[in-house]
Scaffold this motif. Structure first.
Motif, PDB file in Angstrom:
ATOM      1  N   GLY B 310       0.802  -1.217   0.000  1.00 48.02           N
ATOM      2  CA  GLY B 310       0.000   0.000   0.000  1.00 48.02           C
ATOM      3  C   GLY B 310       0.826   1.253   0.000  1.00 48.02           C
ATOM      4  O   GLY B 310       0.506   2.229  -0.677  1.00 48.02           O
ATOM      5  N   ALA B 313       2.229   1.934  -3.398  1.00 49.43           N
ATOM      6  CA  ALA B 313       1.159   2.389  -4.291  1.00 49.43           C
ATOM      7  C   ALA B 313       0.740   3.804  -3.946  1.00 49.43           C
ATOM      8  O   ALA B 313       0.446   4.619  -4.838  1.00 49.43           O
ATOM      9  CB  ALA B 313      -0.033   1.443  -4.177  1.00 49.43           C
ATOM     10  N   LYS B 314       0.740   4.079  -2.689  1.00 51.60           N
ATOM     11  CA  LYS B 314       0.329   5.424  -2.287  1.00 51.60           C
ATOM     12  C   LYS B 314       1.280   6.444  -2.881  1.00 51.60           C
ATOM     13  O   LYS B 314       0.862   7.458  -3.444  1.00 51.60           O
ATOM     14  CB  LYS B 314       0.325   5.515  -0.770  1.00 51.60           C
ATOM     15  N   LEU B 327      -7.963   9.691  -4.351  1.00 55.09           N
ATOM     16  CA  LEU B 327      -7.086   8.531  -4.398  1.00 55.09           C
ATOM     17  C   LEU B 327      -7.573   7.468  -3.423  1.00 55.09           C
ATOM     18  O   LEU B 327      -7.504   6.275  -3.707  1.00 55.09           O
ATOM     19  CB  LEU B 327      -5.658   8.946  -4.054  1.00 55.09           C
ATOM     20  N   SER B 328      -8.042   7.939  -2.322  1.00 53.89           N
ATOM     21  CA  SER B 328      -8.564   6.982  -1.369  1.00 53.89           C
ATOM     22  C   SER B 328      -9.752   6.232  -1.948  1.00 53.89           C
ATOM     23  O   SER B 328      -9.884   5.019  -1.807  1.00 53.89           O
ATOM     24  CB  SER B 328      -8.954   7.735  -0.089  1.00 53.89           C
ATOM     25  N   HIS B 329     -10.570   6.980  -2.611  1.00 51.75           N
ATOM     26  CA  HIS B 329     -11.731   6.312  -3.209  1.00 51.75           C
ATOM     27  C   HIS B 329     -11.302   5.346  -4.301  1.00 51.75           C
ATOM     28  O   HIS B 329     -11.848   4.246  -4.422  1.00 51.75           O
ATOM     29  CB  HIS B 329     -12.667   7.370  -3.778  1.00 51.75           C
ATOM     30  N   TRP B 331      -8.582   3.817  -4.434  1.00 51.55           N
ATOM     31  CA  TRP B 331      -8.039   2.631  -3.779  1.00 51.55           C
ATOM     32  C   TRP B 331      -9.148   1.697  -3.326  1.00 51.55           C
ATOM     33  O   TRP B 331      -9.069   0.492  -3.473  1.00 51.55           O
ATOM     34  CB  TRP B 331      -7.186   3.048  -2.592  1.00 51.55           C
ATOM     35  N   GLU B 332     -10.151   2.272  -2.753  1.00 53.11           N
ATOM     36  CA  GLU B 332     -11.247   1.431  -2.283  1.00 53.11           C
ATOM     37  C   GLU B 332     -11.853   0.650  -3.430  1.00 53.11           C
ATOM     38  O   GLU B 332     -12.238  -0.507  -3.277  1.00 53.11           O
ATOM     39  CB  GLU B 332     -12.323   2.304  -1.639  1.00 53.11           C
ATOM     40  N   LYS B 338      -9.253  -6.254  -0.660  1.00 58.74           N
ATOM     41  CA  LYS B 338      -9.124  -5.525   0.606  1.00 58.74           C
ATOM     42  C   LYS B 338      -7.983  -6.059   1.437  1.00 58.74           C
ATOM     43  O   LYS B 338      -8.140  -6.347   2.616  1.00 58.74           O
ATOM     44  CB  LYS B 338     -10.423  -5.644   1.408  1.00 58.74           C
ATOM     45  N   ASP B 339      -6.874  -6.179   0.814  1.00 53.89           N
ATOM     46  CA  ASP B 339      -5.748  -6.688   1.583  1.00 53.89           C
ATOM     47  C   ASP B 339      -4.659  -5.635   1.745  1.00 53.89           C
ATOM     48  O   ASP B 339      -3.598  -5.934   2.264  1.00 53.89           O
ATOM     49  CB  ASP B 339      -5.164  -7.922   0.892  1.00 53.89           C
ATOM     50  N   GLY B 340      -4.918  -4.456   1.280  1.00 51.58           N
ATOM     51  CA  GLY B 340      -3.924  -3.422   1.467  1.00 51.58           C
ATOM     52  C   GLY B 340      -2.788  -3.484   0.473  1.00 51.58           C
ATOM     53  O   GLY B 340      -1.808  -2.756   0.609  1.00 51.58           O
TER      54      GLY B 340
END
Lengths: 139, 794
Positions: B310, B313-314, B327-329, B331-332, B338-340
């Motif tokens: 993560g 990627a961030k 970006l958060s969205h 990512w979601e 959902k493993d990061g």
């Protein structure tokens, strides 16, 4: 169906709080705040092995004439508080537990997001949708 | 210059083009750079272009005035249509098609690089973006579009043509062209890519002055007009005017792009390409885009099957300068499991969404279908481009290896043979369908045999034996489908009538015989056959029992495989199958395949007891009387046989009772008996084995037994061996009787003997094993004793 759902950080400031009757929000905020005292009390009550013994689900924190407040604490001291309407056909304990479980799951999903800084308010849409699903349908 | 007469369409087109080239907004003179780019986009040889410029008088004037520009355009049209360039031809040629300008994908690339417009990182970014060699050039610029005169005719979106390579000059006109094209085509989805490209460009351009030169030229065809327009809209400096004047908007962007180098052009091409190309199907990822994403993935995580953590990627996506919230969205949306961490597919989806967002596309609420990480990834990352566009990430090998994807792919892989969707899986035709086929496969297996479904579910166990069995089952059900049902159909009505075992046995035998004979081809498939027969039997044998069998289809159905998988059962099956109709023989035949539903012990206990009584009554002369009371099943069995074949019942019955008494002695469980009785009723020889298996094992074991190989049965059979042997021997006398009857009877008896032999052999082996086990235990105990002894002496 909850009337208000709140996620409080370890330092006891809210990460996320949402109420259904939008007008009385302040009342619910206040309720949640006072419920934190009860949460703290319940947490400290266990004493010994912190996470081992203590169950995440705290149960009914305190009831008022209008509503009931339920609490749930994660192992990282993040608290979930759900306020439900008393007049509502009393939700079974299991239902409340499942609600907390769902909250916890979506909260961990939010945490997994690298773009989320712990301590920020939760702005995830997925989390919002989960919470909305649990709230009393806006009349 | 001659006066130029233009048609309305031409006039419009030319004016648009002129505006496009009018970077200085003078409305009189088109900038040379852009004009030259445009001319290059016309895909004419350079000398022709020079000639045109000379003819139109630009060289004379030194710049392109509007008239010169129009003349040049007309000449371009002339040249493109293959006519000689003549000044006279300007007006003489009628119905000249509008000049066409091909836009390459450079724009996309430029846009993409623009997405990450770290000015200082621009170079590094470009380095980061692995420009697929030749990507900006001739690579699969499928999206390369041919700009057609933006006549209000529908644009065919000739998207993929070889990109015009204008390495050192951004075809500033290309976006312009594109717009024209777009305008003609109206808002189609492809517009989005163009928008994307534009959007990318804008920031990019802002980041650094006009480097996106060649990128422009390389606009992929996939950047349809909408892209341009939105692209235009991105340019705040040029509020989007009418769509017909995109050039104005484009021009500023293109100006910046003019400085682009080839390298950056390719980058932008890539950028544009994949940024714009992804929206053909609104969220589809084109091959180039995918390749680009994969290359990007490689820069972060060399292993294509690995994950991007993560944090990495961030950082990567933060470079895109999108707000963290978005970006958060993203990512979601893209972190499917959902493993990061991001797999290749997830990364591509995220990247795609970022590109979309950059081009002012709203993020979807849910992950689009085409972006969903495909469960099964067969293709290597290198082959990604070859994947079908609608599959999105299907080709990502990442999905295959890690378990991030749902179990479907693993199922698919597990059952490559059986999976009907296997073909699809391999071909990646439709990812979603493959997953569907996966489910279908499972569901097919389960209900594959309607009979089994009715009686008891076809066990789908993931053991190799099961796999094989299932295969056989499938084959069997496929071909033998009708047979079981028909007999079954026939039976139920009779079943109700048949209360006595005898009659029911007859029926069963007959039916089973029929069914069995029909399933002759599946002799090898003992399990399915037996299960089928079992079903039949259960229906016919005893309505209550049959019903019970149906009612209790325990997931590990009492697969007769324990009994049938053995050669003995095979023999039995064979023998039974070979037996012609004849009620007696049929009865015999019926037996082997019957697989007594295992879990029935409890259920059948009731009816069994009833049966037992009946069975006990049934004459089983050959069997010792003690067996009868002990083994109601046995009694049933013998009764069954008695009805079916007066000659041979004893054999089967004996066999069964053999096991039964043995088992009983070992288990002494009533329910076991019921199971046995079920077994007996349902099959002859097979029941012996199955009974053994079912009875011998304690309640949990029976289920397990089914799954176990016969060896386990052997172990359990050890205690029974003696009894079995005794019963077998006892059964011998009955054989001669049958011999005397009939040739068929003889054959049947022979088969029985063979079966008995096999049974005995099995028993023998089982006993041997038990003996070994016991010996081992003894040895261990002795050792312990030895260890203790010295102390005791002390």
């Amino acid at each position: 169906m909850a009337v208000c759902i709140a996620v409080i950080a370890k330092e006891n400031y809210p990460l996320f709080i949402r109420s259904v009757p939008v007008q009385n929000e302040l009342k619910f905020h206040y309720t949640v705040h006072t419920s934190l005292d009860v949460v703290e009390e319940k947490i400290s009550a266990v004493g010994k092995a912190m996470a081992d013994q203590r169950e995440l689900y705290l149960g009914l924190l305190y009831p008022t004439e209008d509503y009931k407040v339920y609490g749930y604490v994660t192992n990282s001291k993040v608290k979930f508080v759900i306020v439900v309407d008393s007049s509502n056909t009393s939700l079974r304990d299991n239902e409340i537990r499942s609600m907390f479980r769902k909250l916890h799951n979506s909260f961990t999903d939010v945490m997994c997001n690298p773009f989320y800084n712990p301590g920020d308010t939760i702005q995830s849409k997925a989390f919002d949708s989960i919470v909305s699903a649990m709230m009393v349908q806006a009349s | 210059m001659e006066s130029l007469t233009l048609t309305d369409g031409e006039q419009k087109y030319y004016s648009d083009l002129f505006v496009y080239c009018d970077t200085d907004n003078t409305k009189k003179v088109a900038s040379n750079g852009r004009v030259l780019d445009l001319f290059r986009a016309a895909q004419l040889p350079s000398e022709v272009v020079l000639q045109i410029t000379e003819l139109c008088g630009a060289t004379r004037l030194g710049h392109f005035g509007r008239s010169q520009f129009y003349i040049a355009l007309k000449l371009i049209a002339v040249a493109q249509s293959g006519l000689p360039l003549r000044v006279e031809s300007l007006n003489s040629v009628k119905d000249l098609p509008l000049p066409r300008f091909v836009v390459a994908k450079n724009e996309q690339e430029a846009r993409h690089t623009a997405m990450y417009p770290d000015s200082e990182n621009q170079g590094s970014y470009q380095g980061v973006i692995p420009r697929p060699p030749g990507r900006g050039q001739v690579k699969k610029l499928s999206a390369h579009e041919v700009i057609q005169p933006c006549v209000p005719t529908v644009e065919p979106q000739p998207d993929t043509t070889s990109p015009v390579v204008s390495p050192h000059q951004s075809p500033p006109t290309s976006p312009h062209w594109r717009k024209h094209k777009r305008q003609a085509s109206g808002g189609n989805i492809e517009r989005q890519p163009v928008v994307v490209a534009g959007a990318v460009w804008t920031p990019f351009r802002e980041a650094q002055a006009g480097p996106v030169v060649s990128g422009d030229g390389m606009w992929s065809a996939n950047s349809p007009p909408p892209v341009q327009e939105s692209w235009v809209s991105l340019k705040d400096a040029h509020p989007p005017s009418s769509s017909t004047l995109p050039a104005i908007h484009c021009s500023p962007v293109q100006e910046n792009s003019s400085i682009r180098t080839v390298a950056s052009a390719t980058t932008t091409n890539e950028t544009q390409r994949h940024s714009s190309g992804g929206y053909d199907d609104p969220w589809k990822i084109t091959d180039e885009q995918r390749q680009y994403y994969i290359n990007q993935f490689k820069t972060i995580q060399p292993d294509l099957n690995g994950f991007i953590p993560g944090s990495a990627a961030k950082e990567f996506f933060t470079k895109s300068k999108l707000p963290i919230l978005e970006l958060s969205h993203i990512w979601e949306l893209s972190d499917f499991d959902k493993d990061g961490a991001l797999t290749l597919d997830e990364f591509c989806a995220a990247f795609h969404l970022v590109v979309a967002r950059k081009n002012s596309y709203d993020l979807p609420e849910k992950l689009p279908e085409s972006l969903m990480p495909k469960l099964i990834d067969l293709d290597d990352s290198a082959e990604v481009p070859d994947q079908a566009p609608d599959v999105g990430y299907s080709g990502s090998p990442v999905e295959v290896t890690p378990n991030k994807s749902p179990s479907m792919p693993s199922l698919n892989q597990t059952w490559p043979d059986l999976n009907q969707g296997n073909e699809q899986w391999e071909t990646f035709s439709e990812r979603s369908s493959s997953s569907q086929t996966l489910t279908q496969f499972d569901s097919n297996i389960a209900p594959a045999d309607p009979d089994t479904a009715i009686v008891h579910p076809v066990p789908i166990r993931m053991t190799p034996s099961k796999i094989h069995m299932q295969e056989m089952e499938l084959k069997r059900t496929g071909s033998d489908h009708t047979h079981p049902t028909s007999p079954l159909m026939a039976n139920p009505p009779d079943l109700s009538e048949e209360t006595k075992l005898a009659t029911s046995m007859k029926f069963v035998t007959v039916n089973s015989g029929d069914g069995y004979s029909s399933s002759d081809s599946y002799t090898s498939d003992q399990d399915p056959i037996t299960s089928v027969v079992t079903r039949q039997r259960s229906h016919s044998g005893t309505s209550p029992e049959g019903l019970k069998v149906v009612a209790a289809p325990p997931p590990p159905p009492p697969r007769p495989h324990a009994s049938h998988s053995r050669s003995s059962s095979l023999d039995m099956n064979r023998s039974f199958a070979a037996v012609p109709t004849g009620p007696q023989l049929a009865g015999v035949v019926a037996y082997p395949p019957a697989v007594p539903p295992r879990p029935l012990p409890t259920q059948t206990s009731g009816p069994h007891s009833g049966h037992r009584s009946d069975e006990g009554l049934a004459a089983h002369s050959s069997t010792s009387p003690q067996q009868i009371p002990e083994q109601p099943n046995f009694a049933d069995f013998s009764q069954f046989q008695a009805f079916a074949a007066s000659d041979q019942p004893s054999d089967d019955g004996e066999k069964h009772p053999e096991s039964l008494p043995v088992e009983k002695s070992s288990e002494g469980a009533g329910p076991l008996r019921t199971v046995k009785s079920d077994n007996q009723e349902e099959r002859a020889a097979a029941t012996v084995n199955s009974a053994k298996g079912s009875i011998m094992a304690p309640p949990p074991k029976p289920v397990r037994r089914r799954l176990k190989s016969e060896d386990e049965l052997q172990e359990e059979a050890l205690p029974l061996k003696s009894n079995v042997i005794a019963t077998v021997l006892a059964a011998q006398p009955s054989i001669p009787r049958s011999v005397g009857k009939d040739k068929k009877a003889i054959q049947a008896s022979i088969r029985r003997n063979k079966e008995t032999n096999t049974v005995l052999a099995r028993l023998n082996s089982e006993l041997q094993q038990q003996l070994k086990d016991l010996l081992e235990e003894r040895i261990s105990l002795e050792v312990q004793l030895e260890q203790l002894r010295p102390f005791s002496h002390l």
